[in-house]
Design a protein around this motif. Structure first.
Motif, PDB file in Angstrom:
ATOM      1  N   SER A 141     -13.933 -16.221  54.366  1.00  0.00           N
ATOM      2  CA  SER A 141     -12.689 -15.661  53.841  1.00  0.00           C
ATOM      3  C   SER A 141     -12.978 -14.386  53.054  1.00  0.00           C
ATOM      4  CB  SER A 141     -12.017 -16.712  52.934  1.00  0.00           C
ATOM      5  OG  SER A 141     -11.266 -16.080  51.913  1.00  0.00           O
ATOM      6  N   SER A 161     -14.573 -24.022  51.727  1.00  0.00           N
ATOM      7  CA  SER A 161     -14.146 -25.014  50.726  1.00  0.00           C
ATOM      8  C   SER A 161     -15.336 -25.493  49.900  1.00  0.00           C
ATOM      9  CB  SER A 161     -13.492 -26.224  51.404  1.00  0.00           C
ATOM     10  OG  SER A 161     -12.189 -25.910  51.811  1.00  0.00           O
ATOM     11  N   LYS A 180      -9.041 -18.422  39.524  1.00  0.00           N
ATOM     12  CA  LYS A 180      -8.914 -17.670  40.776  1.00  0.00           C
ATOM     13  C   LYS A 180      -9.386 -18.520  41.952  1.00  0.00           C
ATOM     14  CE  LYS A 180      -8.953 -13.384  42.820  1.00  0.00           C
ATOM     15  NZ  LYS A 180      -9.593 -12.092  42.675  1.00  0.00           N
ATOM     16  N   THR A 221      -9.501 -21.821  42.068  1.00  0.00           N
ATOM     17  CA  THR A 221      -8.521 -22.900  42.281  1.00  0.00           C
ATOM     18  C   THR A 221      -7.367 -22.370  43.125  1.00  0.00           C
ATOM     19  OG1 THR A 221      -9.055 -24.001  40.197  1.00  0.00           O
ATOM     20  CG2 THR A 221      -6.898 -24.465  41.114  1.00  0.00           C
ATOM     21  N   GLY A 222      -6.892 -21.184  42.790  1.00  0.00           N
ATOM     22  CA  GLY A 222      -5.780 -20.581  43.530  1.00  0.00           C
ATOM     23  C   GLY A 222      -6.126 -20.393  44.996  1.00  0.00           C
ATOM     24  N   LEU A 223      -7.297 -19.840  45.271  1.00  0.00           N
ATOM     25  CA  LEU A 223      -7.720 -19.610  46.660  1.00  0.00           C
ATOM     26  C   LEU A 223      -7.823 -20.930  47.425  1.00  0.00           C
ATOM     27  CD1 LEU A 223     -10.532 -16.921  46.265  1.00  0.00           C
ATOM     28  CD2 LEU A 223      -8.320 -16.630  47.387  1.00  0.00           C
ATOM     29  N   GLU A 225      -6.330 -23.846  46.766  1.00  0.00           N
ATOM     30  CA  GLU A 225      -5.058 -24.550  46.954  1.00  0.00           C
ATOM     31  C   GLU A 225      -4.099 -23.795  47.863  1.00  0.00           C
ATOM     32  OE1 GLU A 225      -5.159 -27.146  42.826  1.00  0.00           O
ATOM     33  OE2 GLU A 225      -3.694 -25.526  43.009  1.00  0.00           O
ATOM     34  N   GLN A 226      -4.145 -22.455  47.788  1.00  0.00           N
ATOM     35  CA  GLN A 226      -3.180 -21.689  48.583  1.00  0.00           C
ATOM     36  C   GLN A 226      -3.560 -21.618  50.061  1.00  0.00           C
ATOM     37  OE1 GLN A 226      -3.031 -18.061  46.305  1.00  0.00           O
ATOM     38  NE2 GLN A 226      -2.324 -19.253  44.542  1.00  0.00           N
ATOM     39  N   THR A 227      -4.832 -21.418  50.338  1.00  0.00           N
ATOM     40  CA  THR A 227      -5.194 -21.235  51.758  1.00  0.00           C
ATOM     41  C   THR A 227      -6.427 -22.014  52.211  1.00  0.00           C
ATOM     42  OG1 THR A 227      -6.389 -19.233  51.076  1.00  0.00           O
ATOM     43  CG2 THR A 227      -4.232 -18.908  52.095  1.00  0.00           C
ATOM     44  N   ARG A 263      -6.544 -25.849  53.033  1.00  0.00           N
ATOM     45  CA  ARG A 263      -5.635 -26.189  54.154  1.00  0.00           C
ATOM     46  C   ARG A 263      -6.269 -25.766  55.487  1.00  0.00           C
ATOM     47  NH1 ARG A 263      -0.362 -23.703  52.772  1.00  0.00           N
ATOM     48  NH2 ARG A 263      -1.049 -24.011  50.632  1.00  0.00           N
TER      49      ARG A 263
END
Ligand SMILES: [Fe+2]
Ligand SMILES: [Fe+2]
Length: 167
Positions: A42, A104, A153, A155-157, A159-161, A164
């Motif tokens: 990513s 991840s 930051k 955590t945001g990455l 959880e957002q993408t 998943r």
């Protein structure tokens, strides 16, 4: 400074010891991060890690300033805790072929490092305050804020993408 010698007699000694521990830890982190950055797929994750690597280099300099304020020479002392976190990350990450799952895993490893740092800097700040080392507190607090921001930051990455994508 060995485990069974009694070189640490006061909270002041303990403060210096933990400073040396973090000096070693930050340098180990700087050594480990380029491989993590290369392993990430990513672009957003690569960027976040790259930005934090540059911050980490500043954090080493900030620790050198804290040593200087103590009239002490900047030097590290081996920190088995950070070595363990980094070694485990390398072991796990080397077993993962899927790029999304690896992203991840890299986030999980990086967050283990951040949480370790957050706990250590939190303690250093508390001891510095207690010992009246008010000149050290802003330097340590600046680094603590960077560690917390890096953690948030990630955590945001995740959880957002990234999680998943891996699921
Ligand atoms: Fe750091
Ligand atoms: Fe960090």
């Amino acid at each position: 400074m060995g485990l069974f010698t009694r070189d640490i007699e006061s909270l002041d000694d303990l403060f210096l010891h933990q400073l040396q521990d973090m000096y070693y830890a930050e340098k180990q982190i700087i050594k480990a991060m380029p491989t993590m950055i290369d392993s990430a797929s990513s672009e957003a994750l690569k960027d976040a890690l790259q930005t934090h690597l540059r911050e980490t280099e500043q954090q080493v300099q900030r620790l050198e300033q804290v040593f200087q304020l103590q009239g002490a020479q900047a030097q590290g002392v081996e920190c088995p805790a950070i070595d363990g976190i980094i070694d485990e990350a390398k072991d796990v990450n080397s077993e993962i072929a899927d790029k999304s799952v690896l992203d991840s895993a890299l986030i999980a490893s990086a967050q283990s490092v951040e949480h370790y740092e957050i706990s250590r800097y939190g303690t250093l700040i508390a001891w510095a305050q207690c010992l009246g080392k008010t000149d050290c507190v802003p330097l340590l607090r600046k680094t603590l804020e960077e560690e917390k921001a890096a953690d948030a930051k990630l955590t945001g990455l995740a959880e957002q993408t990234i999680n998943r994508r891996a699921a």
